[in-house]
Design a protein around this motif. Structure first.
Motif, PDB file in Angstrom:
ATOM      1  N   GLU A  96      51.905  55.000  39.989  1.00  0.00           N
ATOM      2  CA  GLU A  96      51.672  56.407  39.664  1.00  0.00           C
ATOM      3  C   GLU A  96      52.945  57.068  39.122  1.00  0.00           C
ATOM      4  O   GLU A  96      52.899  57.849  38.174  1.00  0.00           O
ATOM      5  N   GLU A 100      53.505  58.620  35.216  1.00  0.00           N
ATOM      6  CA  GLU A 100      53.980  59.979  34.952  1.00  0.00           C
ATOM      7  C   GLU A 100      55.231  59.985  34.080  1.00  0.00           C
ATOM      8  O   GLU A 100      55.568  61.002  33.481  1.00  0.00           O
ATOM      9  N   ILE A 242      43.532  59.439  46.254  1.00  0.00           N
ATOM     10  CA  ILE A 242      44.339  60.635  46.000  1.00  0.00           C
ATOM     11  C   ILE A 242      45.653  60.458  46.737  1.00  0.00           C
ATOM     12  O   ILE A 242      45.686  60.409  47.960  1.00  0.00           O
ATOM     13  N   LEU A 244      49.044  61.843  45.335  1.00  0.00           N
ATOM     14  CA  LEU A 244      50.102  62.802  45.043  1.00  0.00           C
ATOM     15  C   LEU A 244      49.668  64.212  45.417  1.00  0.00           C
ATOM     16  O   LEU A 244      48.523  64.609  45.170  1.00  0.00           O
ATOM     17  N   LYS A 246      50.448  66.920  44.030  1.00  0.00           N
ATOM     18  CA  LYS A 246      50.162  67.742  42.856  1.00  0.00           C
ATOM     19  C   LYS A 246      48.691  67.649  42.472  1.00  0.00           C
ATOM     20  O   LYS A 246      48.130  68.585  41.890  1.00  0.00           O
ATOM     21  N   ASP A 247      48.049  66.518  42.810  1.00  0.00           N
ATOM     22  CA  ASP A 247      46.623  66.375  42.535  1.00  0.00           C
ATOM     23  C   ASP A 247      45.802  67.326  43.396  1.00  0.00           C
ATOM     24  O   ASP A 247      44.724  67.774  42.985  1.00  0.00           O
ATOM     25  N   LEU A 248      46.288  67.645  44.594  1.00  0.00           N
ATOM     26  CA  LEU A 248      45.603  68.599  45.460  1.00  0.00           C
ATOM     27  C   LEU A 248      45.652  69.997  44.864  1.00  0.00           C
ATOM     28  O   LEU A 248      44.680  70.754  44.918  1.00  0.00           O
ATOM     29  N   TYR A 250      45.951  70.948  41.700  1.00  0.00           N
ATOM     30  CA  TYR A 250      45.239  71.156  40.441  1.00  0.00           C
ATOM     31  C   TYR A 250      43.738  70.868  40.528  1.00  0.00           C
ATOM     32  O   TYR A 250      43.017  71.056  39.563  1.00  0.00           O
ATOM     33  N   MET A 251      43.255  70.425  41.680  1.00  0.00           N
ATOM     34  CA  MET A 251      41.836  70.108  41.840  1.00  0.00           C
ATOM     35  C   MET A 251      41.134  71.239  42.594  1.00  0.00           C
ATOM     36  O   MET A 251      41.686  71.813  43.532  1.00  0.00           O
ATOM     37  N   LEU A 256      37.415  68.532  45.563  1.00  0.00           N
ATOM     38  CA  LEU A 256      38.248  67.798  46.511  1.00  0.00           C
ATOM     39  C   LEU A 256      37.457  67.463  47.776  1.00  0.00           C
ATOM     40  O   LEU A 256      37.560  66.350  48.319  1.00  0.00           O
ATOM     41  N   LYS A 259      35.010  64.611  47.087  1.00  0.00           N
ATOM     42  CA  LYS A 259      35.665  63.304  46.966  1.00  0.00           C
ATOM     43  C   LYS A 259      36.135  62.751  48.302  1.00  0.00           C
ATOM     44  O   LYS A 259      36.145  61.541  48.520  1.00  0.00           O
TER      45      LYS A 259
END
Length: 279
Positions: A96, A100, A242, A244, A246-248, A250-251, A256, A259
């Motif tokens: 990951e 990036e 999941i 990172l 940052k994924d939390l 932006y979702m 969330l 998923k």
């Protein structure tokens, strides 16, 4: 202050250096003023023969009271060591991070070498640099150096795969090889890697461009850095791929929750903590 010596995790002793504490907390985002407060707190509690782990805990507890989010960032190294117990694989996390940083990545690939098959942790492609074979060495305890042995077997795999390409051009041609770890490298590991042209990526290695720098430069913090998240929820995030924080951020909460099968009201507290760290 009388001369104070600190016992490192290796058992070696060295003079206490306040500047090391100051730099460490400032790397986590502390202001000069807050960093100075941490240093003063440490100075008031140290004694001759104190361990580096005790110093870390003094600083961490003080930061936790003053700035919760900075304490979490200061805890990054330990957060990475919590990946395995939380159900995450280190090679997936490294994959990951590399994505990036504009690498094309394949994780856990089986390739036939000249002599035997190899399970490769990561294959990375980065434009003109071609393909890189990457092996990952993960430690979940502090004070452990990555030594010569992992460097030797990483290079042996690389040679076997390169020899296969020489006899059969219908396979991946690796132009470079890398060993990644979440700790430091021993002096012999570094010496051999330099001699053979093996790239090393570890904690603060290379200097100013180690794994910690790659994480911090793009905010690629793992979910294990969060402290308001229970073990069951960590496992659910891992099962949902999941990794990172940052994924939390932006979702959408609804997505969330679908998923992860974690209720939205519980997710809200977790996401708020993630936002405080990132922002």
């Amino acid at each position: 202050m009388a001369k104070i010596e600190v016992i490192k995790r290796s058992g070696m002793r060295e003079p206490f250096k306040a500047e090391k504490v100051r730099k460490a907390v400032m790397r986590a985002g502390a202001s000069e003023k807050l960093a100075e407060k941490v240093v003063e707190k440490v100075k008031r509690n140290i004694y001759d023969g104190i361990t580096t782990n005790e110093i870390y805990n003094i600083a961490f507890k003080f930061l936790d009271k003053e700035r919760y989010s900075i304490a979490s960032l200061y805890d990054l190294k330990r957060a990475i060591m919590r990946l395995g117990p939380a159900g995450y694989s280190f090679e997936t996390y490294i994959g990951e991070i590399l994505r990036e940083h504009n690498h094309r990545v394949m994780v856990r690939q089986i390739l036939r070498g000249m002599c035997v098959e190899h399970e490769i942790d990561i294959i990375s492609y980065n434009g003109s640099n071609g393909y890189t074979l990457i092996e990952c060495k993960y430690h979940n305890k502090e004070g452990i150096y990555t030594g010569l042995k992992p460097v030797l077997y990483t290079y042996a795999r690389y040679l076997d795969l390169c020899e296969r390409w020489e006899s059969d051009r219908d396979c991946i041609r690796f132009g470079s090889v890398m060993l990644v770890t979440n700790t430091k490298f021993s002096s012999k590991a570094i010496q051999y890697a330099k001699c053979r042209g093996i790239e090393l990526l570890g904690w603060r290695y290379p200097k100013d461009n180690g794994i910690n720098s790659l994480i911090e430069s793009k905010g690629l913090y793992p979910l294990t850095i969060l402290r308001k998240i229970d073990p069951v929820s960590k496992r659910k995030f891992a099962d949902a791929n999941i990794m990172l924080i940052k994924d939390l951020v932006y979702m959408k909460l609804e997505e969330l929750s679908m998923k992860t099968n974690i209720p939205e009201n519980k997710l809200r507290d977790i996401v708020d903590e993630a936002k405080n760290i990132i922002y």
